[in-house]
Design a protein around this motif. Structure first.
Motif, PDB file in Angstrom:
ATOM      1  N   SER A 149      -4.008  -8.430   0.534  1.00 31.59           N
ATOM      2  CA  SER A 149      -2.619  -8.793   0.828  1.00 31.59           C
ATOM      3  C   SER A 149      -1.627  -8.012  -0.022  1.00 31.59           C
ATOM      4  O   SER A 149      -0.443  -7.978   0.289  1.00 31.59           O
ATOM      5  CB  SER A 149      -2.415 -10.289   0.605  1.00 31.59           C
ATOM      6  N   SER A 150      -2.096  -7.387  -1.099  1.00 32.13           N
ATOM      7  CA  SER A 150      -1.158  -6.703  -1.987  1.00 32.13           C
ATOM      8  C   SER A 150      -0.902  -5.261  -1.562  1.00 32.13           C
ATOM      9  O   SER A 150      -0.166  -4.544  -2.224  1.00 32.13           O
ATOM     10  CB  SER A 150      -1.697  -6.731  -3.420  1.00 32.13           C
ATOM     11  N   MET A 151      -1.490  -4.831  -0.430  1.00 29.46           N
ATOM     12  CA  MET A 151      -1.333  -3.434  -0.033  1.00 29.46           C
ATOM     13  C   MET A 151      -0.139  -3.238   0.901  1.00 29.46           C
ATOM     14  O   MET A 151       0.390  -4.190   1.466  1.00 29.46           O
ATOM     15  CB  MET A 151      -2.596  -2.957   0.680  1.00 29.46           C
ATOM     16  N   SER A 152       0.248  -1.973   1.073  1.00 36.02           N
ATOM     17  CA  SER A 152       1.347  -1.654   1.991  1.00 36.02           C
ATOM     18  C   SER A 152       0.905  -1.910   3.427  1.00 36.02           C
ATOM     19  O   SER A 152      -0.289  -1.993   3.722  1.00 36.02           O
ATOM     20  CB  SER A 152       1.737  -0.191   1.851  1.00 36.02           C
ATOM     21  N   ARG A 153       1.863  -2.008   4.326  1.00 34.78           N
ATOM     22  CA  ARG A 153       1.543  -2.272   5.722  1.00 34.78           C
ATOM     23  C   ARG A 153       0.655  -1.175   6.318  1.00 34.78           C
ATOM     24  O   ARG A 153      -0.284  -1.443   7.058  1.00 34.78           O
ATOM     25  CB  ARG A 153       2.839  -2.377   6.517  1.00 34.78           C
ATOM     26  N   GLY A 154       0.950   0.054   5.957  1.00 37.25           N
ATOM     27  CA  GLY A 154       0.143   1.167   6.450  1.00 37.25           C
ATOM     28  C   GLY A 154      -1.310   1.043   6.008  1.00 37.25           C
ATOM     29  O   GLY A 154      -2.235   1.277   6.799  1.00 37.25           O
ATOM     30  N   ASP A 155      -1.503   0.655   4.753  1.00 36.30           N
ATOM     31  CA  ASP A 155      -2.866   0.497   4.245  1.00 36.30           C
ATOM     32  C   ASP A 155      -3.578  -0.676   4.903  1.00 36.30           C
ATOM     33  O   ASP A 155      -4.780  -0.628   5.150  1.00 36.30           O
ATOM     34  CB  ASP A 155      -2.852   0.305   2.721  1.00 36.30           C
ATOM     35  N   LYS A 156      -2.806  -1.736   5.181  1.00 34.23           N
ATOM     36  CA  LYS A 156      -3.413  -2.882   5.861  1.00 34.23           C
ATOM     37  C   LYS A 156      -3.913  -2.468   7.235  1.00 34.23           C
ATOM     38  O   LYS A 156      -5.002  -2.834   7.661  1.00 34.23           O
ATOM     39  CB  LYS A 156      -2.394  -4.015   6.009  1.00 34.23           C
ATOM     40  N   ARG A 157      -3.100  -1.679   7.941  1.00 33.92           N
ATOM     41  CA  ARG A 157      -3.476  -1.175   9.258  1.00 33.92           C
ATOM     42  C   ARG A 157      -4.745  -0.332   9.164  1.00 33.92           C
ATOM     43  O   ARG A 157      -5.678  -0.462   9.952  1.00 33.92           O
ATOM     44  CB  ARG A 157      -2.309  -0.348   9.813  1.00 33.92           C
ATOM     45  N   ARG A 158      -4.768   0.535   8.156  1.00 30.39           N
ATOM     46  CA  ARG A 158      -5.917   1.396   7.907  1.00 30.39           C
ATOM     47  C   ARG A 158      -7.179   0.558   7.664  1.00 30.39           C
ATOM     48  O   ARG A 158      -8.240   0.829   8.202  1.00 30.39           O
ATOM     49  CB  ARG A 158      -5.617   2.151   6.614  1.00 30.39           C
ATOM     50  N   ASP A 192       3.997   6.431   8.071  1.00 27.89           N
ATOM     51  CA  ASP A 192       2.826   5.611   8.376  1.00 27.89           C
ATOM     52  C   ASP A 192       2.369   5.827   9.816  1.00 27.89           C
ATOM     53  O   ASP A 192       1.175   5.867  10.104  1.00 27.89           O
ATOM     54  CB  ASP A 192       3.147   4.121   8.160  1.00 27.89           C
ATOM     55  N   THR A 193       3.341   5.999  10.712  1.00 26.15           N
ATOM     56  CA  THR A 193       2.992   6.257  12.111  1.00 26.15           C
ATOM     57  C   THR A 193       2.206   7.553  12.236  1.00 26.15           C
ATOM     58  O   THR A 193       1.146   7.595  12.868  1.00 26.15           O
ATOM     59  CB  THR A 193       4.274   6.352  12.967  1.00 26.15           C
ATOM     60  N   GLU A 194       2.717   8.611  11.593  1.00 21.61           N
ATOM     61  CA  GLU A 194       2.026   9.902  11.632  1.00 21.61           C
ATOM     62  C   GLU A 194       0.612   9.770  11.094  1.00 21.61           C
ATOM     63  O   GLU A 194      -0.349  10.260  11.676  1.00 21.61           O
ATOM     64  CB  GLU A 194       2.785  10.938  10.784  1.00 21.61           C
ATOM     65  N   ASN A 195       0.510   9.068   9.959  1.00 22.00           N
ATOM     66  CA  ASN A 195      -0.796   8.850   9.344  1.00 22.00           C
ATOM     67  C   ASN A 195      -1.760   8.173  10.300  1.00 22.00           C
ATOM     68  O   ASN A 195      -2.923   8.551  10.407  1.00 22.00           O
ATOM     69  CB  ASN A 195      -0.653   7.950   8.115  1.00 22.00           C
TER      70      ASN A 195
END
Ligand SMILES: Nc1ncnc2c1ncn2[C@@H]1O[C@H](COP(=O)(O)OP(=O)(O)O)[C@@H](O)[C@H]1O
Ligand SMILES: [Mg+2]
Lengths: 412, 252
Positions: free
Chosen positions: B147-156, B183-186
């Motif tokens: 839960s402490s990660m960024s939204r992009g990392d959560k998606r990953r 994050d979208t590009e990633n």
């Protein structure tokens, strides 16, 4: 405390570190924890009796068999409750029913089969386990507050039935005791003799008193049998916390939707957590009967279910050590603080001038004796508000202060 | 060969026809996009595929077996994994624990009472989880609380959790919705990498045209619950019906 809460990310059990110095399949941290519990259990008669007999402080001694047994039995009850509530987050408000059912099963085993406590305890675990499966299966059709209410309803129903309709098996209001008419299958009682609970012939009440100076230490067989049970319960709890099953239970608390879409059945995992905790409650109920061969329906009353909730939260839900601490704390308050009366308070404050003495006694009195509930209530509120992780978190914060100081000292 | 075949699916919510006679084939080893304006019924269709909703009529066949009437966990065990519009992960658990759960689910099925075994002894599973984390460049976050990660990392992480199960079909519901540009590009890059490295079959619901045109081999355009056209990205771009129903709206 070296307790590893489930929330501590740094010490994930999942990391494939070689286990150093651990045994019984535990990490070194976990085996240290188990050793601490082992030490506390073995030396409890000393640790809980620090004050010499006859001294003013002697009323704070808790090292008598009856109370030590209660510490341990409620410890087991709370350890089991924590496997359900601490890991899955499902708050059962009816766990006293399983403890009660376990007690009834145990006393029937003693009345009919044998006065040996071991079969009685095993019966208690089995019957409580089966009953909790039924209650769990139905209650888990709902979650959140509705689940809690369903479990509460079941427990109150059990209590009411034990009081009335089921009197032939529960003894109704008077409950069940071992009578001189009971003649268990495997027993060699003389006609009219009242049987006593025993462990392969050794009576539960057997005690050895050790006098050292003004101190008297009591080593009671019943207590040590309960202590072994708690050690096993604590060990099992560590194993469950560190197992794949334990991770699944924490996943239930965290995100059931994700579990479903990962091909898992959260309800089935929760049901088994419920049954396991019901079996721990049955073990506690069986031990109660082994120590004191009688049962009454009040054991299943909703306040008894509430008590184990409070113990677990006060100590720290979801931690290994929390339930044990919480149970010890509350049983100590209930049995020791409740005994303090006005005379004792006057004795304490006798050194003050008369007016002040009376004032102090008036101020303190509401918090002791029958007022111990007030003390517990305030303590509980303070913990929930300021220490949401319970006493375990408090211990950690204090330990944290010390280690920070140490490193600061080193740096300077 | 179509791995997923949807035939004549209808779904009404009260008076609203959310899905009307939907026919759709997802070929094995392709990335198939489903696009359409808001409210077109894309999420509803996805929910039918994973067993969250039961359609009023029609059939959904995955790998020769009907999925209708099966529970979400059973459909996952058949080999369909799903990524949600907002990442669904186990926030209270660490990243590695998040990864181990799908590993256990794949190995042990929907339930197993492994209560005495230690997680530390699951060397194979841990290795598998870590190599997947490595693939999505998250090995340094193994012990972090999810839960402490960024939204992009959560998606990953959520994608890694789905992929580690080696699904036969990966469903993605607007995987870049609400994400920052970077994050979208990633995420697009990650999906492309997965496509090339694993050749996994994907069905992706998307609003963002860039994502769709750079990923998909087939596109179905959905409008008001009914498929308008199905074609390759290049043909879709110039299709007059699509411009009218969807791209026209997007230009406003
Ligand atoms: N559970 C539901 N109950 C009632 N109406 C719904 C429900 N889910 C979706 N809808 C309606 O169905 C239509 C399609 O919704 P949805 O599938 O979410 O569209 P999209 O994902 O393409 O934006 C919308 O009009 C929506 O309001
Ligand atoms: Mg949608």
């Amino acid at each position: 405390m070296t307790d590893q809460t489930t929330q501590t990310p740094v010490s994930t059990p999942a990391r494939a570190k070689p286990a150093k110095g651990g045994f019984l399949g535990l990490t070194s941290n976990d085996s240290t924890l188990l050793m601490i519990i082992f030490g506390l259990l073995i030396f409890a008669p000393f640790i809980l009796n620090p004050f010499p007999e006859g001294s003013a402080m002697a009323q704070f001694n808790a090292g008598y068999p009856d109370l030590m047994q209660r510490f341990v039995i409620f410890g087991i009850f709370a350890i089991g409750f924590n496997i359900l509530f601490g890991l899955t987050g499902y708050l059962s408000f009816g766990h006293a029913a399983f403890l009660g059912v376990g007690s009834y099963a145990a006393i029937w085993s003693m009345k009919l089969v044998t006065l040996n406590v071991i079969p009685a305890i095993i019966m208690a675990i089995i019957v409580a386990g089966a009953f909790s499966w039924v209650v769990g299966k139905i209650s888990l059709r709902r979650s959140g507050i509705y689940f809690s209410i369903l479990t509460l309803a079941f427990a109150q129903m059990s209590y009411a039935l034990a009081y009335s309709v089921l009197t032939p098996i529960t003894g109704g209001e008077t409950g069940l005791q071992i009578k001189n008419t009971d003649n268990p299958l495997f027993g060699s009682l003389n006609p009219g003799e009242i049987g006593r609970a025993n462990f392969f012939g050794l009576e539960m009440g057997n005690s050895y008193m050790l006098e050292i100076g003004n101190w008297v230490f009591t080593f009671n067989l019943g207590y040590y049998i309960a202590a072994v049970a708690m050690l096993v319960a604590f060990y099992l709890s560590i194993r469950i916390f560190r197992s794949p099953f334990g991770i699944m239970l924490r996943a239930v608390k965290s995100n059931q939707q994700r579990m479903n879409y990962t091909g898992l059945e959260p309800k089935r995992y929760t049901l088994w957590a419920f049954v396991i905790s019901g079996m721990f409650a049955g073990l506690a109920g069986g031990l109660m009967v082994a120590m004191d061969t009688q049962v009454g329906p009040e054991r299943m009353f909703w306040t008894a279910s509430g008590e184990v909730v409070i113990m677990t939260i006060l100590g720290g839900a979801g931690t290994l050590m929390g339930p044990v601490l919480g149970a010890g704390f509350i049983k100590y308050l209930e049995n020791i603080v409740s005994k303090i009366n006005k005379d004792i308070l006057h004795q304490w404050f006798a050194f003050l001038p008369d007016g002040f003495e009376d004032l102090m006694v008036t101020l303190v009195y509401p918090f002791v004796g029958k007022g111990w509930h007030l003390t517990m209530g305030i303590l509980f509120m303070l913990v929930v508000i300021f220490l949401p992780g319970g006493l375990v978190e408090g211990g950690k914060r204090i330990a944290g202060l010390f280690t920070r100081k140490k490193t600061a000292d080193k740096e300077s | 060969m179509a791995i997923l075949s949807v035939k004549g699916v209808n779904k009404r919510f009260g008076g609203l026809q959310a899905l009307g006679d939907v026919n759709l084939d997802v070929e094995e080893n392709t990335c198939h996009a489903i696009i359409g304006p808001n409210g077109a019924g894309k999420s509803t269709l996805l929910n039918v595929l994973v067993g969250k909703l039961i359609p009023d009529s029609g059939s959904v066949v995955f790998d020769g077996q009907s999925v209708l009437g099966r529970k979400p966990h059973q459909i996952n065990q058949m080999g369909i994994s799903r990524v949600f519009q907002t990442p669904e992960i186990f926030g209270d658990l660490t990243v590695i624990e998040n990864m181990l759960i799908p590993c256990f689910a794949k190995r042990d099925g929907s339930f197993r009472m492994h209560a005495i075994e230690s997680v530390r002894d699951e060397g194979d599973m841990i290795a598998k989880a870590e190599s997947m984390l490595d693939e999505v460049n998250m090995l340094d976050k193994t012990d972090m609380l999810a839960s402490s990660m960024s939204r992009g990392d959560k998606r990953r992480l959520e994608m890694a959790m789905c992929l580690v199960q080696e699904p036969r079909l990966l469903l993605l519901d607007e995987p870049t919705a609400g994400m920052a540009r970077a994050d979208t590009e990633n995420t697009i890059q990650l999906l492309k990498d997965i496509r090339t490295s694993r050749g996994i079959t994907m069905a992706i619901i998307e609003h963002d045209m860039n994502v769709v045109f750079s990923l998909a081999e087939r596109i179905t355009v959905l409008a008001q619950g009914t498929p308008l056209v199905e074609d390759t990205p290049d043909n879709i771009k110039g299709h007059p019906k699509v411009r009218e129903a969807y791209l026209g709206e997007a230009q406003v």
